[in-house]
Design an enzyme around this catalytic site. Structure first.
Site, short mmCIF file in Angstrom:
data_model
loop_
_atom_site.label_atom_id
_atom_site.label_comp_id
_atom_site.label_asym_id
_atom_site.label_seq_id
_atom_site.Cartn_x
_atom_site.Cartn_y
_atom_site.Cartn_z
CB THR A 132 1.44 -2.19 0.03
OG1 THR A 132 1.84 -0.78 0.52
CG2 THR A 132 2.12 -2.26 -1.65
CG ASP A 133 -0.74 2.42 1.84
OD1 ASP A 133 0.27 2.03 1.87
OD2 ASP A 133 -1.07 3.17 2.83
CD GLU A 134 4.97 2.24 0.09
OE1 GLU A 134 5.77 2.34 -0.67
OE2 GLU A 134 5.34 2.39 1.24
CE1 TYR A 158 6.98 -3.67 -1.09
CE2 TYR A 158 6.02 -1.53 -0.71
CZ TYR A 158 6.16 -2.90 -0.49
OH TYR A 158 4.89 -3.43 0.39
CE LYS A 162 3.55 -6.32 -2.06
NZ LYS A 162 3.14 -7.83 -1.74
#
Ligand code: NAD
Ligand code: DAU
Length: 358
Positions: A132-134, A158, A162
């Site tokens: 993810t970009d997060e 989260y 990741k």
């Protein structure tokens, strides 16, 4: 043969459906069927001999070892994860368990399998990790979009889980030579999206006459990509990505949340007007903000475009219209998800292989 993990979730299931529609090659689909896993999404391929569904955990090394030895896939694509930021804030342990420990165990199983492959199969093998970009943290309004060289600065349980999994994947390449690829994608939307996430929640709540909860001022920015475009990017990276590299995936569709919600309302006004003739936007309700809420994400996907020639097929306008239309045409799928009824369907279709309930 490829092995997909998390293939009963939103993106994984879209990927499996797309794959089977475009390839002859079979898929083993390993999914734990948590609350987010829904085999009803895969109903159209339930009897397809090229789709082998196995209910199980990526962290169950004995099971994964057995599947790898039995089916001898040429690639493993890891979609399986706990994916919802709000849930991670209220209960982070499952996120560490699956996203960190689960990925570690999966990597170890895959390494064991890959290291014993004959030389030609060994060099052709790929482990593709879907991320993810997060992991990059948050941007200010004037910052440039995230590139692959941005520092990792995850802010939620989260995104931290990741980020940890991405680091493990990277380390398994550098230390053991495992042939890995990682994709970091922006917010997806489209068919089969679980209605805890912003876009499907707004559609479902609007139609049910419920409030549309917008966190804080609604000016947080997300960068939206139609799910099938994410799937085509993953297929392209699997096919032609450079080993050990990471690829940002996005469609240059930055939008503040409030604009997304108003767009969904306007489409519903057009496609299924309220009985009282009033606009759905009347149901918008600003609520307490998410703790630690990242203000802005934006993906610079030029590396993927430049090196692998990938481009998204949908604009935001075409993708969001398709999505709203899909939810209007598939209200039974939504009702089953909301009632938990899809668990009964799973038990009927798959019996002991899938079980009912997570
Ligand atoms: P999802 O929550 O809809 O689906 C996750 C799937 O993984 C479910 O089917 C679930 O049953 C399965 N699963 C969970 N724990 C498991 C375990 N221990 N073993 C086996 N299966 C397990 O998630 P999604 O939105 O489809 O996301 C898929 C992947 O893409 C995730 O890795 C996520 O981090 C990443 N991603 C998502 C987005 C997005 O906008 N949704 C964007 C970028 C990246
Ligand atoms: O950026 C990629 C990420 O996008 C993925 O890695 C995650 O798995 C995926 O869940 C998604 O995370 P977000 O937190 O951005 O998605 P969500 O749909 O939960 O929220 C989108 C934005 O909308 C976010 O700024 C929070 C806000 N929001 C969300 C909900 C559910 C609201 O304002 N109201 C809501 O009810």
């Amino acid at each position: 043969m490829i092995l997909v993990t998390g293939g009963a979730g939103f993106i994984g299931a879209n990927f499996v459906l797309d794959w089977l529609a475009n390839h002859d090659e079979s898929v083993i689909n390993l999914d734990k069927l948590t609350y987010a896993g829904n085999l009803q999404t895969l109903a159209s391929v339930a009897d397809d001999p090229r789709h082998i569904f196995v209910r199980g955990d990526i962290g169950d090394s004995a099971l994964v070892d057995r599947l790898l030895a039995e089916h001898r896939p040429r690639a493993v694509l890891n979609f399986a994860a706990e994916s919802h930021v709000d849930r991670s804030i209220h209960g982070p342990e499952d996120f560490v368990q699956t996203n960190v420990l689960g990925t570690f165990r999966l990597l170890e199983s895959v390494r064991g399998y890959w290291s014993k492959l004959p030389e030609a199969d060994k060099s052709a093998f790929r482990f593709l990790h879907v991320s993810t970009d997060e992991v990059y943290g948050t941007l200010s309004a004037s910052d440039p979009a995230f590139t692959e060289t941005n520092r990792y600065e995850p802010n939620s349980p989260y995104s931290a889980s990741k980020a940890a999994s991405d680091h493990l994947v990277r380390a398994w390449h550098h230390t053991y030579g495992l042939p890995v690829l990682t994709t970091n994608c922006s917010n997806n939307y489209g068919p089969y999206h679980f209605p805890e996430k912003l876009i499907p929640l707004m559609i479902v709540n609007a139609l049910a006459g419920k409030p549309l909860p917008v966190y804080g001022d609604g000016m947080q920015v997300r960068d939206w990509l139609y799910v099938r475009d994410h799937c085509s990017a993953i297929r392209r990276v699997l096919e032609a990505g450079t080993l050990g590299e990471t690829y940002n995936v996005g469609g240059w569709n930055e939008k503040p949340n409030i604009e997304i919600v108003k767009t969904v309302c306007a489409l519903l006004d057009e496609l299924q007007p309220r009985a009282d003739g009033k606009p759905y936007a009347e149901q918008i309700s600003h609520v307490t903000d998410r703790p630690g809420h990242d203000r802005r994400y934006a993906i610079d996907a030029r590396k993927l475009e430049r090196e692998l020639g990938w481009k998204p097929a949908e604009t935001f306008d075409t993708g969001i219209r398709k999505t709203v239309q899909w939810y209007l045409a598939n209200q039974e799928w939504v009702a089953n998800v909301q009632s938990g009824g899809y668990r009964d369907w799973v038990a009927r279709q798959y019996g002991d292989r899938a079980g009912a309930g997570a």
